[in-house]
Design a protein around this motif. Sequence first.
Motif, PDB file in Angstrom:
ATOM      1  N   VAL A   3       0.854  -1.185   0.000  1.00 29.04           N
ATOM      2  CA  VAL A   3       0.000   0.000   0.000  1.00 29.04           C
ATOM      3  C   VAL A   3       0.890   1.235   0.000  1.00 29.04           C
ATOM      4  CG1 VAL A   3      -1.776   1.252   1.284  1.00 29.04           C
ATOM      5  CG2 VAL A   3      -1.776  -1.238   1.282  1.00 29.04           C
ATOM      6  N   THR A   4       0.613   2.144  -0.918  1.00 24.85           N
ATOM      7  CA  THR A   4       1.402   3.374  -0.980  1.00 24.85           C
ATOM      8  C   THR A   4       0.921   4.351   0.080  1.00 24.85           C
ATOM      9  OG1 THR A   4      -0.074   4.479  -2.532  1.00 24.85           O
ATOM     10  CG2 THR A   4       1.654   3.080  -3.486  1.00 24.85           C
ATOM     11  N   LYS A   5       1.720   5.369   0.332  1.00 21.22           N
ATOM     12  CA  LYS A   5       1.349   6.397   1.308  1.00 21.22           C
ATOM     13  C   LYS A   5       0.050   7.082   0.920  1.00 21.22           C
ATOM     14  CE  LYS A   5       5.677   7.814   3.415  1.00 21.22           C
ATOM     15  NZ  LYS A   5       6.597   8.929   3.650  1.00 21.22           N
ATOM     16  N   SER A   6      -0.111   7.395  -0.352  1.00 24.84           N
ATOM     17  CA  SER A   6      -1.326   8.092  -0.795  1.00 24.84           C
ATOM     18  C   SER A   6      -2.554   7.195  -0.635  1.00 24.84           C
ATOM     19  CB  SER A   6      -1.192   8.591  -2.230  1.00 24.84           C
ATOM     20  OG  SER A   6      -1.033   7.509  -3.118  1.00 24.84           O
ATOM     21  N   LEU A   8      -2.846   4.794   1.624  1.00 26.94           N
ATOM     22  CA  LEU A   8      -3.069   4.711   3.064  1.00 26.94           C
ATOM     23  C   LEU A   8      -3.770   5.966   3.579  1.00 26.94           C
ATOM     24  CD1 LEU A   8      -2.699   3.116   5.654  1.00 26.94           C
ATOM     25  CD2 LEU A   8      -0.432   4.142   5.887  1.00 26.94           C
ATOM     26  N   LYS A   9      -3.336   7.132   3.117  1.00 25.50           N
ATOM     27  CA  LYS A   9      -3.981   8.387   3.515  1.00 25.50           C
ATOM     28  C   LYS A   9      -5.442   8.400   3.093  1.00 25.50           C
ATOM     29  CE  LYS A   9       0.025  11.455   3.504  1.00 25.50           C
ATOM     30  NZ  LYS A   9       0.654  12.611   2.862  1.00 25.50           N
ATOM     31  N   ARG A  10      -5.714   7.937   1.880  1.00 25.56           N
ATOM     32  CA  ARG A  10      -7.091   7.903   1.373  1.00 25.56           C
ATOM     33  C   ARG A  10      -7.948   6.970   2.223  1.00 25.56           C
ATOM     34  NH1 ARG A  10      -9.659   4.411  -1.432  1.00 25.56           N
ATOM     35  NH2 ARG A  10      -7.816   3.315  -2.148  1.00 25.56           N
ATOM     36  N   ILE A  11      -7.420   5.802   2.564  1.00 24.89           N
ATOM     37  CA  ILE A  11      -8.148   4.832   3.382  1.00 24.89           C
ATOM     38  C   ILE A  11      -8.454   5.416   4.761  1.00 24.89           C
ATOM     39  CG2 ILE A  11      -7.959   2.605   4.573  1.00 24.89           C
ATOM     40  CD1 ILE A  11      -6.326   1.639   2.097  1.00 24.89           C
ATOM     41  N   ILE A  12      -7.460   6.025   5.377  1.00 23.21           N
ATOM     42  CA  ILE A  12      -7.642   6.624   6.703  1.00 23.21           C
ATOM     43  C   ILE A  12      -8.667   7.746   6.639  1.00 23.21           C
ATOM     44  CG2 ILE A  12      -6.508   7.998   8.495  1.00 23.21           C
ATOM     45  CD1 ILE A  12      -3.988   6.264   7.952  1.00 23.21           C
ATOM     46  N   LYS A  13      -8.572   8.569   5.607  1.00 21.73           N
ATOM     47  CA  LYS A  13      -9.510   9.683   5.453  1.00 21.73           C
ATOM     48  C   LYS A  13     -10.936   9.161   5.283  1.00 21.73           C
ATOM     49  CE  LYS A  13     -10.374  13.798   2.688  1.00 21.73           C
ATOM     50  NZ  LYS A  13      -9.957  14.602   1.549  1.00 21.73           N
ATOM     51  N   GLU A  14     -11.122   8.119   4.490  1.00 21.44           N
ATOM     52  CA  GLU A  14     -12.450   7.548   4.276  1.00 21.44           C
ATOM     53  C   GLU A  14     -13.012   6.953   5.567  1.00 21.44           C
ATOM     54  OE1 GLU A  14     -11.984   4.774   1.069  1.00 21.44           O
ATOM     55  OE2 GLU A  14     -11.863   6.354  -0.450  1.00 21.44           O
ATOM     56  N   GLU A  15     -12.172   6.252   6.321  1.00 14.09           N
ATOM     57  CA  GLU A  15     -12.613   5.660   7.592  1.00 14.09           C
ATOM     58  C   GLU A  15     -12.984   6.743   8.603  1.00 14.09           C
ATOM     59  OE1 GLU A  15     -13.207   2.492   8.690  1.00 14.09           O
ATOM     60  OE2 GLU A  15     -13.025   1.968   6.578  1.00 14.09           O
ATOM     61  N   LEU A  16     -12.174   7.785   8.681  1.00 12.62           N
ATOM     62  CA  LEU A  16     -12.449   8.893   9.585  1.00 12.62           C
ATOM     63  C   LEU A  16     -13.760   9.573   9.219  1.00 12.62           C
ATOM     64  CD1 LEU A  16     -11.645  10.757  11.904  1.00 12.62           C
ATOM     65  CD2 LEU A  16     -10.281  12.067  10.281  1.00 12.62           C
TER      66      LEU A  16
END
Length: 134
Positions: A3-6, A8-16
Amino acid sequence: MKVTKSQLKRIIKEELQATLNEISQGEESLGTSGTRSHMEAAIYKALRDGQHFNENNPLSLSALFDSSSGAVLGYLRELGLDDQGAKQAMSYASQYARLTSPQQITLPDGDFAQLIPAKVRVGNAAGQNGLYLK
C-alpha cells in the motif's frame, strides 16, 4: 500487496469520514429537547476531549457541571440545544454527580462507555469528587 502512502492516507480519510458521519447521525437523532442522552453525550465529549481516561486524571465535578462555565454546557450547545434545552439536559447533572460506582452510558452512535467516579487530587489531599471515562 503493498500500500502506498497516498492509498493509506485515502483509506484513513475515508474511515475517519465514515466514523464522523455515524457520530453526526447519532447526534442529530437526539433532537433539541434536553434529555438524559444529551447529558451523557456531553459528559462523554468533555471527558474524551480532555483525555480523562484513568483514576489519576479525573475531571472535577465542578469543572464538568458548573452551570455557567462547566465543560458540559459547551458541549450541550454544540449538540444544538438552545437555553431551554440545555437547562433541561442539565437537570440530569445531579444524578451523575452523585455516582458512587461505575455507570455505563450509551453514546449517540450506539457504542457504550463507562463513567467512573474518583477523587481529584489537590496537592497532598484527596480533594473533590470527579469522573473519568473508561
